[in-house]
Design a protein around this motif. Structure first.
Motif, PDB file in Angstrom:
ATOM      1  N   ILE A  83      12.911   7.381   3.918  1.00 22.23           N
ATOM      2  CA  ILE A  83      11.460   7.587   3.950  1.00 22.23           C
ATOM      3  C   ILE A  83      10.969   7.930   5.354  1.00 22.23           C
ATOM      4  CG2 ILE A  83      11.001   5.115   4.205  1.00 22.23           C
ATOM      5  CD1 ILE A  83       8.810   7.802   2.442  1.00 22.23           C
ATOM      6  N   ASP A  84      11.546   7.358   6.375  1.00 17.28           N
ATOM      7  CA  ASP A  84      11.105   7.680   7.742  1.00 17.28           C
ATOM      8  C   ASP A  84      11.407   9.132   8.078  1.00 17.28           C
ATOM      9  OD1 ASP A  84      10.184   5.129   8.066  1.00 17.28           O
ATOM     10  OD2 ASP A  84      11.943   4.408   9.166  1.00 17.28           O
ATOM     11  N   SER A 136       0.837  -1.186   0.000  1.00 18.84           N
ATOM     12  CA  SER A 136       0.000   0.000   0.000  1.00 18.84           C
ATOM     13  C   SER A 136       0.875   1.239   0.000  1.00 18.84           C
ATOM     14  CB  SER A 136      -0.902   0.007   1.244  1.00 18.84           C
ATOM     15  OG  SER A 136      -0.119   0.019   2.425  1.00 18.84           O
ATOM     16  N   SER A 137       0.264   2.366  -0.335  1.00 21.54           N
ATOM     17  CA  SER A 137       0.985   3.633  -0.330  1.00 21.54           C
ATOM     18  C   SER A 137       1.116   4.151   1.093  1.00 21.54           C
ATOM     19  CB  SER A 137       0.235   4.664  -1.174  1.00 21.54           C
ATOM     20  OG  SER A 137       0.788   5.953  -1.020  1.00 21.54           O
ATOM     21  N   TYR A 138       2.226   4.819   1.382  1.00 21.84           N
ATOM     22  CA  TYR A 138       2.321   5.535   2.652  1.00 21.84           C
ATOM     23  C   TYR A 138       1.272   6.641   2.662  1.00 21.84           C
ATOM     24  CZ  TYR A 138       6.839   3.438   3.906  1.00 21.84           C
ATOM     25  OH  TYR A 138       7.832   2.572   4.270  1.00 21.84           O
ATOM     26  N   GLY A 139       0.594   6.777   3.786  1.00 25.20           N
ATOM     27  CA  GLY A 139      -0.384   7.839   3.937  1.00 25.20           C
ATOM     28  C   GLY A 139      -0.456   8.234   5.387  1.00 25.20           C
ATOM     29  N   SER A 140      -1.584   8.774   5.790  1.00 29.52           N
ATOM     30  CA  SER A 140      -1.754   9.125   7.191  1.00 29.52           C
ATOM     31  C   SER A 140      -1.992   7.867   8.005  1.00 29.52           C
ATOM     32  CB  SER A 140      -2.948  10.077   7.356  1.00 29.52           C
ATOM     33  OG  SER A 140      -4.137   9.452   6.918  1.00 29.52           O
ATOM     34  N   GLY A 141      -1.529   7.857   9.251  1.00 28.80           N
ATOM     35  CA  GLY A 141      -1.731   6.702  10.106  1.00 28.80           C
ATOM     36  C   GLY A 141      -0.906   5.522   9.645  1.00 28.80           C
ATOM     37  N   THR A 142      -1.380   4.334   9.992  1.00 27.57           N
ATOM     38  CA  THR A 142      -0.654   3.096   9.692  1.00 27.57           C
ATOM     39  C   THR A 142      -1.305   2.390   8.522  1.00 27.57           C
ATOM     40  OG1 THR A 142      -0.025   2.837  12.010  1.00 27.57           O
ATOM     41  CG2 THR A 142       0.129   0.900  10.602  1.00 27.57           C
ATOM     42  N   GLN A 143      -0.567   2.205   7.467  1.00 28.50           N
ATOM     43  CA  GLN A 143      -1.033   1.464   6.309  1.00 28.50           C
ATOM     44  C   GLN A 143      -0.353   0.090   6.318  1.00 28.50           C
ATOM     45  OE1 GLN A 143      -3.487   3.536   5.547  1.00 28.50           O
ATOM     46  NE2 GLN A 143      -3.038   3.856   3.403  1.00 28.50           N
ATOM     47  N   ALA A 203       8.553  11.956   8.866  1.00 25.81           N
ATOM     48  CA  ALA A 203       8.602  12.613  10.173  1.00 25.81           C
ATOM     49  C   ALA A 203       8.743  14.125  10.052  1.00 25.81           C
ATOM     50  CB  ALA A 203       9.759  12.054  10.995  1.00 25.81           C
ATOM     51  N   SER A 204       9.286  14.600   8.937  1.00 26.34           N
ATOM     52  CA  SER A 204       9.591  16.022   8.802  1.00 26.34           C
ATOM     53  C   SER A 204       8.518  16.809   8.061  1.00 26.34           C
ATOM     54  CB  SER A 204      10.930  16.192   8.070  1.00 26.34           C
ATOM     55  OG  SER A 204      11.971  15.546   8.754  1.00 26.34           O
ATOM     56  N   VAL A 205       7.840  16.178   7.114  1.00 26.85           N
ATOM     57  CA  VAL A 205       6.911  16.924   6.275  1.00 26.85           C
ATOM     58  C   VAL A 205       5.739  17.450   7.093  1.00 26.85           C
ATOM     59  CG1 VAL A 205       5.494  14.920   5.632  1.00 26.85           C
ATOM     60  CG2 VAL A 205       5.710  16.854   4.046  1.00 26.85           C
ATOM     61  N   GLY A 206       5.247  18.647   6.724  1.00 31.57           N
ATOM     62  CA  GLY A 206       4.104  19.232   7.419  1.00 31.57           C
ATOM     63  C   GLY A 206       2.808  18.500   7.118  1.00 31.57           C
ATOM     64  N   ALA A 207       1.762  18.872   7.847  1.00 30.21           N
ATOM     65  CA  ALA A 207       0.517  18.110   7.805  1.00 30.21           C
ATOM     66  C   ALA A 207      -0.347  18.411   6.595  1.00 30.21           C
ATOM     67  CB  ALA A 207      -0.286  18.370   9.079  1.00 30.21           C
TER      68      ALA A 207
END
Length: 561
Positions: A312-313, A83-90, A317-321
């Protein structure tokens, strides 16, 4: 109400794999041979984890996806891709996520000398969540039903979790293709740098590339590329809006029909909006890029090169919301609120609808006074700036605080959540976010008179559903795909049949022994079908007329570009 004994026999199960009588089946396309699985009992074949683009990793991170350039030889297509990385846990998330899944009837269920219509499912999740491997989205039931009603189809779908609601979504298909695309900051990062380099809305362009893949390859699976219908829920419906108004409504021959389930018409912003820019800039200030770049001197390309090299981590962790679709001047030129009256959209046969109590997903709770509701209403839902005080006051006057007229509807004076005015709030927000856009879309297309338009309202509380949530956003998906949890309700089988019938002939009436009433076109009479497990019926789409019209004319355009 007709019930299918084959479905009832597996009530309560979720199909995650085929049975002991499964056997291999292969299809050859331009990039190689795909080895899938055929289940003799259901008469369904599936091909999972098919790459439709080059992996967007390394130097291809935050770039437009590119078609596969090399052969993959023989691919065992029997497992879902990451799955694609997104919000929360995928689950099983990866940047290398651009894959498709296909379900189709076997050769005995669908004559291979006849090309089948294609359904393409676009999942919800606010463009920040969703994945293809959720077992509730297993496509066997919809495929099987399409053959039972003698209208076999190929369904191409992007499947994932709904963006709202407390009920899991389910998607399946007669011939289903399931597609992942990049979400959140990997697919919808904004900022002046991304705009300068032409890298906006790349998650939406992933979807677009998948649609081109279908045009080039679906015939190998027995599909007809000239008979593609898109359907999606919530953000999936918003994606369909976007493809209909892409490039000013240019027809690239990618689809001929659209089914939009509970889509919101949210105002789009420019990519350099403050919150968008902050999300990008945080990537340059919160880690190693801050020490290797001079923000004053580095070009946009140099900044992106540093960001692409981040683990990727560290990136996540750095990108804004704040991420999301923005006005890019090319693919997305305006908000749907303005594309519709300007006629800048692709005119294709359409079904558009929403669920009765969609406001319970989007409204604030615990509201006891008008003053407490005023500010949340002014801030709205995904709004770039607050609504004027006069607009908020007018809305409040058009929606009475009487709980008997509020949402969840048809629940009398019963207090289902803490606030005395919660039902008023849910009524306003539901109309603002989803019901008004659906009515605007249906009435605009019907007034053009070029293509058939159908309208629906889903009105079935799911088994075990919360009365406080009512018939909320997303719950219809289980019925559309004949989710096994809901198969005892004949309306699920009927909705699956209607969606399949629309894909076949751009008419959702299944014919035969269907329990549904004849579903008329929307037309000047504003006809709409109400789906219910206790008997569906036809109504006029005129309820809450004054309030919804005020939303269409005054609220939806405010703040849109």
């Amino acid at each position: 109400m007709r019930l299918q004994t084959a479905s009832l026999a597996v009530l309560g199960a979720v199909l995650t794999s085929f049975g002991c009588d499964a056997q291999s089946v292969s299809v050859t396309i331009a990039n190689g041979t795909l080895v899938g699985v055929e289940d003799g009992a259901s008469g369904v074949q599936r091909f999972l984890g098919i790459p439709y683009a080059q992996p967007p990793v390394g130097d291809l991170r935050l770039r437009r996806s590119k078609p596969l350039a090399e052969s993959f030889g023989t691919l065992q297509a029997n497992a879902f891709g990451p799955s694609s990385y997104g919000s929360g846990t995928q689950p099983n998330a990866s940047e290398d996520c651009l894959t498709l899944n296909i379900w189709r009837p076997d050769g005995k269920k669908a004559h291979r000398d006849v090309s089948l219509p294609v359904l393409v499912w676009l999942y919800g999740g606010g463009l920040t969540a969703g994945y293809t491997s959720n077992p509730l989205f297993e496509g066997t039931n919809m495929v099987r039903i399409s053959t039972e009603i003698q209208k076999p189809v190929i369904l191409v779908s992007t499947v994932g979790l709904p963006s709202f609601g407390d009920q899991p979504a389910y998607t399946g298909s007669p011939d289903q293709l399931s597609q992942n695309y990049r979400l959140g900051p990997l697919g919808f990062l904004n900022g002046k740098q991304m705009a300068e380099l032409g890298l906006l809305n790349i998650g939406m362009l992933d979807e677009r590339l998948a649609l081109h893949w279908i045009q080039e390859n679906i015939a190998a699976f027995g599909g007809d590329p000239s008979k593609v219908t898109l359907f999606g829920e919530s953000a999936g419906a918003v994606s369909i809006y976007s493809h209909m108004m892409a490039c000013g409504g240019r027809d690239d021959g990618l689809f001929r029909g659209a089914i939009m389930q509970s889509g919101g018409a949210f105002p789009l912003e420019l990519p350099n909006a403050t919150s968008f820019q902050q999300a990008f800039d945080s990537l340059l200030t919160n880690h190693t890029c801050a020490s290797t770049l001079s923000a004053k001197d580095a070009t946009a390309a140099q900044q992106l090169d540093c960001i692409r090299a981040l683990p990727i981590d560290a990136f996540r962790a750095s990108v804004g919301a704040k991420t999301g679709q923005s006005i890019d001047g090319d693919f997305t030129r305006t908000s749907i609120q303005f594309a519709l009256p300007a006629g800048e959209y692709l005119k294709v046969a359409t079904i558009v609808g929403a669920n009765t109590d969609v406001g319970t997903n989007s409204a604030p709770k615990g509201i006891n006074t008008t003053e407490q509701l005023f500010d949340p209403l002014a801030q709205g839902y995904f709004r770039p700036h607050p609504l004027p005080n006069a607009t908020v006051s007018a809305l409040l006057s058009l929606y009475p605080p009487d709980p008997r007229q509020g949402c969840p509807y048809n629940t009398g004076t019963t207090k289902l959540t803490p606030g005395a005015l919660d039902k008023q709030a849910c009524s306003i927000f539901g109309d603002l976010v989803m019901v008004a856009p659906a009515r605007q879309f249906a009435s605009t297309l019907a007034a053009d008179g070029v293509v058939p338009v159908y309208r629906y309202r889903f009105n079935q509380l799911p088994p075990g559903g919360s009365p406080a949530r009512g018939i909320s956003t997303g719950v219809e998906q289980a019925y559309v795909f004949s989710n096994l949890r809901c198969v005892a309700f004949g309306v699920g089988y009927e909705m699956t049949s209607a969606w399949v019938s629309f894909a076949h002939g751009l008419d959702p009436n299944p014919g035969g022994n269907s329990a549904l009433p004849h579903w008329p076109e929307y037309g000047k009479e504003a006809n709409s079908i109400v789906f219910s497990g206790y008997g569906s019926w036809i109504e006029k789409d005129t309820y809450r007329g004054e309030g919804i019209q005020y939303n269409i004319e005054n609220v939806l355009p405010d703040g849109a570009l």
